[in-house]
Scaffold this active site. Structure first.
Site, mmCIF file in Angstrom:
data_model
loop_
_atom_site.group_PDB
_atom_site.id
_atom_site.type_symbol
_atom_site.label_atom_id
_atom_site.label_comp_id
_atom_site.label_asym_id
_atom_site.label_seq_id
_atom_site.Cartn_x
_atom_site.Cartn_y
_atom_site.Cartn_z
ATOM 1 N N GLY A 156 5.911 12.838 7.877
ATOM 2 C CA GLY A 156 5.939 13.351 6.519
ATOM 3 C C GLY A 156 4.609 14.006 6.176
ATOM 4 N N GLY A 185 7.762 10.252 10.076
ATOM 5 C CA GLY A 185 8.965 10.801 9.474
ATOM 6 C C GLY A 185 9.832 11.566 10.450
ATOM 7 C CD GLU A 223 4.102 5.516 10.824
ATOM 8 O OE1 GLU A 223 5.003 6.366 10.889
ATOM 9 O OE2 GLU A 223 3.852 4.729 11.772
ATOM 10 C CG ASP A 238 7.296 4.775 6.642
ATOM 11 O OD1 ASP A 238 6.967 5.264 7.740
ATOM 12 O OD2 ASP A 238 7.099 5.367 5.562
#
Length: 379
Positions: free
Chosen positions: A73, A122, A145, A153
């Site tokens: 992301g 992402g 992350e 995530d």
């Protein structure tokens, strides 16, 4: 951390091509390693929904232009918007991203993801939920992350927990990078195809005129080769022995013990990453992946949203903002985590991230009813 704002709109960040039977979704932000922003996510979601409801469409191909499939992301834009405005904007972006991941995980038609470069964060959330995940020798997978004060995530607690043994814990807690052969060998990818064959495979897939999974499997298999992973030992006893422990502290102690028996580079790298990463993030991920082992994709994504919302809101601390400052903005690579040590992160502190957010501007994540769909992922 002074945010820099750029109001110039990028054009054609996602390309939609194909024929009547096979549609292609191409991430087209190569200068940013195809990192996902809000506009891209909205476009992809709308396109996939149209294709899913079009009876003439039999197959969807997902790929990225440039050297990356998708590096994750767009964290810089998320942090910038949060610092400049309201944290709930970043939360709404993340909600949209998880809704897209859920759509892909429950997609009613076969989807093939072609990964010929970097896939992280992402990007893993997009690709790991597809039925067919094809990698080449140029592919690189990682979930780093925790090094910026976040946690693996976008469904990582779901798809990583379904890898052999405790390999998922290893990947999420150490940010380890895998090459294409290793990605296929451990089961993250379904097929390994040399990059020289990838265009031919793509052309063959574009000729598909039925959604039969067995037919598509046989077609991909005709281009696939056996993955010769250099680090097959990583799938062995030492990983399970160390990363099956109940706490992050015990995992580190076990790694240190293994190191005394022989200074293997992967152990040294694992310890270095864990010691420099956010202590809170490491503990959150371990708790999350252990829950994910016995939960479905919906439950795992719900939890990801709750945890990420707390990070964005700074309910407990500002580690995500501090990590982003140190790694992405100031780039001094010297984040000051708070708490700074694992032993200072207690169970109550970790537990707060798993609860709903007590804020009138926050809304729970809700998915549309897709009970007639199937989970596409075969991890």
């Amino acid at each position: 951390m002074a945010p820099s704002l750029n109001f110039d709109r990028e054009q054609n960040q996602v390309l939609f091509t194909g024929n009547s039977c096979v549609k292609m979704v191409i991430l087209n932000r190569p200068q940013k390693l195809n990192s996902l922003n809000h506009e891209m996510i909205c476009q992809i979601k709308k396109n996939l929904e149209l294709n899913e409801n079009d009876p003439s469409v039999k197959l969807v191909i997902l790929k990225g232009n440039g050297k990356a499939f998708c590096a994750g992301g767009d964290v810089v834009s998320v942090i910038t918007s949060s610092v400049a405005g309201q944290w709930t904007y970043a939360a709404s972006f993340y909600k949209k991203q998880l809704t897209l991941d859920h759509l892909i995980a429950t997609y009613k038609k076969p989807m093939v993801c072609l990964i010929n470069g970097v896939v992280m964060g992402g990007g893993a959330g997009l690709s790991m939920q597809t039925r067919f995940r094809v990698v080449t020798e140029k592919a690189v997978f990682a979930m780093p992350e925790a090094s910026i004060g976040l946690f693996p995530d976008v469904g990582g607690n779901y798809f990583l927990s379904r890898l052999p043994g405790y390999f998922g814990e290893y990947l999420g807690l150490t940010g380890a990078r895998l090459d294409g052969a290793e990605i296929a060998a451990c089961g993250i990818a379904t097929h390994f195809v040399p990059s020289v064959k990838l265009k031919s495979l793509e052309n063959a897939l574009q000729a598909v005129n039925c959604p039969n999974v067995s037919t598509i499997t046989a077609l991909i298999q005709s281009f696939a080769e056996k993955a010769n992973a250099k680090k097959t030992a990583l799938l062995g006893e030492a990983i399970n022995k160390c990363f099956s422990k109940g706490t992050v502290e015990e995992i580190i102690q076990s790694l240190e013990h293994e190191l005394q028996n022989g200074a293997e580079k992967w152990i040294t790298n694992a310890l270095s990453y864990m010691r420099s990463s956010c202590p809170t993030s490491l503990k959150i991920f371990l708790k999350s992946i252990r829950n994910g082992r016995v939960q479905n994709i919906d439950q795992c994504l719900y939890r990801d949203y709750n945890i990420a919302s707390h990070f964005l809101r700074r309910t407990v601390g500002s580690d995500f903002y501090e990590g982003s400052r140190a790694k992405l903005f100031d780039k001094d690579n010297k984040p000051k985590w708070e708490p700074s040590k694992l032993e200072l992160v207690d169970e109550e502190m970790v537990g707060q991230y798993f609860r709903n957010v007590n804020d009138e501007e926050w809304e729970c994540l809700q998915f549309p009813d897709r009970s007639n769909s199937h989970i596409a992922s075969r991890l």
